[in-house]
Design a protein around this motif. Sequence first.
Motif, PDB file in Angstrom:
ATOM      1  N   SER A   1      -2.307  -6.891   4.297  1.00 50.66           N
ATOM      2  CA  SER A   1      -2.117  -5.262   4.147  1.00 50.66           C
ATOM      3  C   SER A   1      -2.405  -4.867   2.757  1.00 50.66           C
ATOM      4  O   SER A   1      -2.999  -4.027   2.531  1.00 50.66           O
ATOM      5  N   TYR A   2      -1.892  -5.591   2.068  1.00 45.85           N
ATOM      6  CA  TYR A   2      -1.883  -5.435   0.594  1.00 45.85           C
ATOM      7  C   TYR A   2      -3.573  -5.318   0.172  1.00 45.85           C
ATOM      8  O   TYR A   2      -3.961  -4.685  -0.672  1.00 45.85           O
ATOM      9  N   TRP A   3      -4.189  -6.559   0.410  1.00 45.19           N
ATOM     10  CA  TRP A   3      -5.533  -6.807   0.340  1.00 45.19           C
ATOM     11  C   TRP A   3      -6.291  -5.429   0.721  1.00 45.19           C
ATOM     12  O   TRP A   3      -7.130  -5.123  -0.085  1.00 45.19           O
ATOM     13  N   LEU A   4      -5.929  -5.161   2.172  1.00 44.39           N
ATOM     14  CA  LEU A   4      -7.050  -4.280   2.793  1.00 44.39           C
ATOM     15  C   LEU A   4      -6.761  -2.870   1.851  1.00 44.39           C
ATOM     16  O   LEU A   4      -7.812  -2.203   1.553  1.00 44.39           O
ATOM     17  N   CYS A   5      -5.376  -2.620   1.492  1.00 35.36           N
ATOM     18  CA  CYS A   5      -5.180  -1.007   0.970  1.00 35.36           C
ATOM     19  C   CYS A   5      -5.889  -1.290  -0.265  1.00 35.36           C
ATOM     20  O   CYS A   5      -6.735  -0.251  -0.827  1.00 35.36           O
TER      21      CYS A   5
END
Length: 82
Positions: free
Chosen positions: A19-23
């Motif tokens: 989730s962090y990586w995608l954002c």
Amino acid sequence: MNRTTLPTRQSVEAVTYFSYWLCKQMAENNVNAVKLADYCGLERKTIYSYCSGERYPKLDVLAKIFSFFDCKTIEIPLGGES
């Protein structure tokens, strides 16, 4: 008969990391959810669910997302790493 698999610490950490990586990738590349969703054949709200950690993609969609950002490998830490 549906079976529910309980999340492990590693799976929760992997979803959080993704989730962090995608954002971060979306922000750095100035990509909105509509553009990424269109590329992956998904709905915009699905991308938002991935970003918030409410949902996570299946492997084929994960591969499309990484491909969109021109990543050649998929690497998601499972915890215990600094």
